[in-house]
Scaffold this motif. Structure first.
Motif, PDB file in Angstrom:
ATOM      1  N   GLN A  94       0.758  -1.096  -0.344  1.00 26.41           N
ATOM      2  CA  GLN A  94      -0.392  -0.067   0.149  1.00 26.41           C
ATOM      3  C   GLN A  94       0.948   0.910  -0.333  1.00 26.41           C
ATOM      4  OE1 GLN A  94      -1.752   0.325   3.702  1.00 26.41           O
ATOM      5  NE2 GLN A  94      -0.974  -0.945   4.839  1.00 26.41           N
ATOM      6  N   ARG A 135       1.290   4.911   1.267  1.00 24.89           N
ATOM      7  CA  ARG A 135       0.710   5.416   3.003  1.00 24.89           C
ATOM      8  C   ARG A 135       1.038   7.196   2.611  1.00 24.89           C
ATOM      9  NH1 ARG A 135       0.893   1.393   6.383  1.00 24.89           N
ATOM     10  NH2 ARG A 135       0.331   2.276   8.887  1.00 24.89           N
ATOM     11  N   ASP A 171      -2.131   8.616  -7.451  1.00 25.14           N
ATOM     12  CA  ASP A 171      -2.478   7.761  -6.884  1.00 25.14           C
ATOM     13  C   ASP A 171      -3.620   7.207  -6.214  1.00 25.14           C
ATOM     14  OD1 ASP A 171      -0.069   9.396  -6.391  1.00 25.14           O
ATOM     15  OD2 ASP A 171       0.888   8.101  -4.648  1.00 25.14           O
ATOM     16  N   TYR A 172      -4.556   8.004  -5.980  1.00 25.50           N
ATOM     17  CA  TYR A 172      -5.823   7.913  -5.637  1.00 25.50           C
ATOM     18  C   TYR A 172      -6.606   7.483  -7.352  1.00 25.50           C
ATOM     19  CZ  TYR A 172      -5.342  10.343  -1.322  1.00 25.50           C
ATOM     20  OH  TYR A 172      -5.278  11.417   0.336  1.00 25.50           O
ATOM     21  N   GLU A 201      -3.314   3.135  -5.432  1.00 27.13           N
ATOM     22  CA  GLU A 201      -4.183   2.827  -4.228  1.00 27.13           C
ATOM     23  C   GLU A 201      -5.316   1.580  -4.633  1.00 27.13           C
ATOM     24  OE1 GLU A 201      -5.167   5.353  -1.872  1.00 27.13           O
ATOM     25  OE2 GLU A 201      -3.592   6.047  -1.656  1.00 27.13           O
TER      26      GLU A 201
END
Length: 352
Positions: free
Chosen positions: A174, A176, A251-252, A256
């Motif tokens: 993941q 962070r 990323d989002y 992810e």
């Protein structure tokens, strides 16, 4: 040089933490922040062009920076500069650029990289990049380069990878967010965390497949313009449709959610040059640990400062430690390094 290698160079940020040198009109990537005679985007372009054909390097930036890009990178053709008519974070612009590249070369392998980072060992960077390209050429993989942490930095995001994965290229568990200090310490102690440098490698096929899976609306929205891309009709389509895209980071939007994200621990020195303090770390220092750029100085009891002026201005300082001292045009900025994260707030309050 491999003609399937492409790069998307991200050059649209404002860099407000480097105020007053970096401004919305002329942000940090277009400045010689290190005093080397080259701006950050020039250094980055030069580094990439050792591996990637110059004509395959696309500069992704805001419309207002088009002239600056072409002035600083004279070997770049106007069609290599991809202009965002509105700021929509990194996912829409990467999707748009990837579709353009896919249309030009279906076998393309793509690097996505910031234009304003500092990388010293360019040979190791080239080796890491080629290793990543080779991996992505045969695997349906979204790859990132992670940086081995040297201290519990709270200003970077982190990448957690599978501790049991014995391969050199490891599966990402993941991403962070920027942690507090205690959490960052735990990350370091776990020994399976890397700093997120925002450097990505993938095939055009893999990233577009990921967008189709995880952002179907955005994918369909930009795919509507596929016939127009790389033609005179592209500008009108983008002007009308780009501002309608969702404001979301890569990323989002993708990383992810995807299960095929892998990371290679980079073997080159890296700094994101995100603050005056990070710049200070990379500059040469005098015997009192002051970093001086372009200034002529007379210092008494002054240590661990970064001092920057224009035109070799004489600066006299007595009794300052750990300060940022910047003189630029009509602004004199004197501020403690320990509070550098607040510079962005100050710029907002001053409406600059």
């Amino acid at each position: 040089m491999n003609k399937n290698y492409y790069a998307i160079l991200m050059a649209g940020g404002v860099g407000s933490r480097f105020w007053p040198v970096s401004t919305a009109e002329y942000p940090k990537q277009f400045h010689d922040m290190l005093g080397t005679g080259e701006t950050l985007i020039q250094k980055t372009f030069s580094r990439l062009s050792q591996i990637i054909p110059k004509e395959n390097i696309l500069i992704l930036t805001n419309e207002s920076y088009n002239d600056i890009v072409l002035e600083q990178l004279p070997s770049v053709k106007p069609e290599q500069v991809i202009l965002e008519p509105a700021m929509r974070n990194t996912a829409p612009c990467i999707l748009y650029a990837s579709l353009k590249i896919k249309k030009q070369n279906p076998d393309a392998l793509i690097l996505v990289a910031p234009s304003d980072h500092w990388i010293e060992d360019e040979m190791q960077f080239a080796a890491n990049l080629k290793q990543s390209f080779n991996y992505c050429e045969t695997q349906d993989t979204l790859m990132t380069l992670g940086i081995l942490p040297t201290f519990p930095n709270t200003g970077y995001g982190y990448i957690e990878y599978d501790k049991l994965d014995s391969r050199l290229i490891k599966k990402v568990v993941q991403f962070r967010e920027k942690p507090d200090y205690k959490t960052a310490q735990k990350f370091i102690q776990s020994r399976n965390f890397l700093w997120n440098a925002g450097i990505f490698i993938w095939s055009a096929t893999s990233i577009l497949k990921a967008f189709e899976s995880f952002q179907p609306e955005m994918y369909a929205h930009f795919l509507n313009g596929f016939d127009a891309y790389n033609t005179p009709d592209e500008k009108a389509f983008i002007a009308e449709n780009y501002p309608l895209a969702e404001n979301i980071s890569i990323d989002y939007a993708i990383l992810e959610k995807a299960q095929n994200v892998f990371v290679l621990s980079a073997t080159f020195d890296w700094n994101d040059l995100g603050t005056w303090g990070s710049l200070y770390d990379k500059l040469d220092k005098d015997e009192a640990n002051n970093a001086i750029v372009n200034a002529t100085v007379y210092l008494e009891n002054a240590t661990h400062n970064i001092i920057r002026t224009e035109g070799k201005k004489l600066v006299v300082i007595d009794g300052l430690r750990d300060y940022i001292i910047v003189d630029k045009e009509n602004v004199l900025f004197i501020y403690p390094k320990s509070k550098e994260q607040d510079i962005k707030k100050i710029v907002g309050k001053l409406s600059l």
